[in-house]
Design an enzyme around this catalytic site. Sequence first.
Site, short mmCIF file in Angstrom:
data_model
loop_
_atom_site.label_atom_id
_atom_site.label_comp_id
_atom_site.label_asym_id
_atom_site.label_seq_id
_atom_site.Cartn_x
_atom_site.Cartn_y
_atom_site.Cartn_z
N ASP A 10 0.86 -1.19 0.00
CA ASP A 10 0.00 0.00 0.00
C ASP A 10 0.90 1.24 0.00
OD1 ASP A 10 -2.43 1.51 0.14
OD2 ASP A 10 -2.03 1.89 2.25
N SER A 11 0.31 2.39 -0.34
CA SER A 11 1.07 3.63 -0.28
C SER A 11 1.54 3.90 1.15
CB SER A 11 0.18 4.79 -0.73
OG SER A 11 -0.93 4.89 0.14
N TYR A 42 -0.79 8.79 -2.09
CA TYR A 42 -0.77 8.70 -3.54
C TYR A 42 -1.96 9.44 -4.16
CZ TYR A 42 2.70 4.84 -3.81
OH TYR A 42 3.83 4.05 -3.76
N GLY A 43 -3.04 9.53 -3.40
CA GLY A 43 -4.33 9.95 -3.96
C GLY A 43 -4.37 11.33 -4.59
N CYS A 73 -4.36 -1.34 -2.18
CA CYS A 73 -4.49 0.10 -2.36
C CYS A 73 -5.46 0.36 -3.51
CB CYS A 73 -3.11 0.69 -2.68
SG CYS A 73 -3.12 2.46 -2.98
N ASN A 74 -6.61 0.94 -3.20
CA ASN A 74 -7.60 1.23 -4.25
C ASN A 74 -7.05 2.19 -5.30
OD1 ASN A 74 -10.50 0.23 -3.20
ND2 ASN A 74 -9.26 0.87 -1.46
N THR A 75 -6.25 3.14 -4.84
CA THR A 75 -5.73 4.17 -5.73
C THR A 75 -4.76 3.56 -6.75
OG1 THR A 75 -5.92 5.71 -3.89
CG2 THR A 75 -4.56 6.42 -5.74
N CYS A 183 -11.09 3.37 0.42
CA CYS A 183 -9.64 3.50 0.61
C CYS A 183 -9.31 2.62 1.81
CB CYS A 183 -9.29 4.96 0.90
SG CYS A 183 -7.62 5.20 1.52
N THR A 184 -8.27 1.81 1.67
CA THR A 184 -7.99 0.82 2.73
C THR A 184 -7.61 1.48 4.06
OG1 THR A 184 -5.76 0.58 1.78
CG2 THR A 184 -7.40 -1.08 1.18
N1 DGL Z 1 -4.84 3.07 1.04
C1 DGL Z 1 -4.81 3.76 -0.21
C2 DGL Z 1 -6.09 3.46 -1.01
O1 DGL Z 1 -6.74 2.45 -0.74
C3 DGL Z 1 -4.52 5.21 0.05
C4 DGL Z 1 -4.05 5.97 -1.12
C5 DGL Z 1 -3.28 7.22 -0.83
O2 DGL Z 1 -2.11 7.10 -0.46
O3 DGL Z 1 -3.81 8.32 -1.03
O4 DGL Z 1 -6.47 4.16 -1.91
#
Ligand code: DGL
Length: 260
Positions: A10-11, A42-43, A73-75, A183-184
Amino acid sequence: MANRPVGFFDSGLGGASVLREALKLLPNENYIYYGDNANAPYGDRSDEEITSLTFRSAHRLVDMGVKAIVLACNTATATCINQIRSEFSIPVISVEPAIKPACMLPGDGKVLMMATMATTRLERYLRLQQRMPDPDRVINIPCPGIVERIESGKFSADDYDDLFAEYLAPYKNTNTDAIVLGCTHYIFIKDAFRRNAALHLKGKCELIDGNEGTVRQLQRVLSDHGLTNASGSASVTFCTSGDAERLLPIFNTLINRKDL
Ligand code: DGL
């Protein structure tokens, strides 16, 4: 090969919410977690930046010998899952906002999908929304600012009041059947979602996430590829591009939280 660990990416700390499910459901596997905390969130970044950071992180995990990668990570999924899958020969499992189960809930209220700026604007997610029986039931709400605050270690329900007041102002008193945690990271602040749903919205506001489904998919994929480990011990190695000394205790608390 089957005895190798599963890599989680994940980010930042959010993927720990998916790893928690894996530790419960697949205790005979071992895990390496890589958080790109130095570059989170990351978003708010461009597609090119998200893609190149995700590639770099996935390569780190592959170099550490993982047998499969969970892109928790969804993003990153919305931005570059297809490119990641074509780059690596090992299986890559991903997360997507769980709007499908949310849209199957009975009721005439809305489904609010809350996620990062990138997830809510990306074509892959918007196509998923269009496949719902009633796409207009889903309202997408970008939530810049939450991930940074979670990364800084804030987890109390009222730590997020100012941000939610801003995000939910256009939807004051909207009849809401479900809120999708897209978002996780958000799983770790469910109390803030509940508190602010009660303050600003109407309706059941059931909180929905796709983490368990992702881990069931991981289980299926490992089995299909003959990669299931029968002798692991749910060991977790935490790696980060950020400040490991500050982050490791938070990470350990998160994967052991029983109240979610
Ligand atoms: N946990 C990431 C997600 O599910 C966060 C992304 C981010 O860093 O903005 O999108």
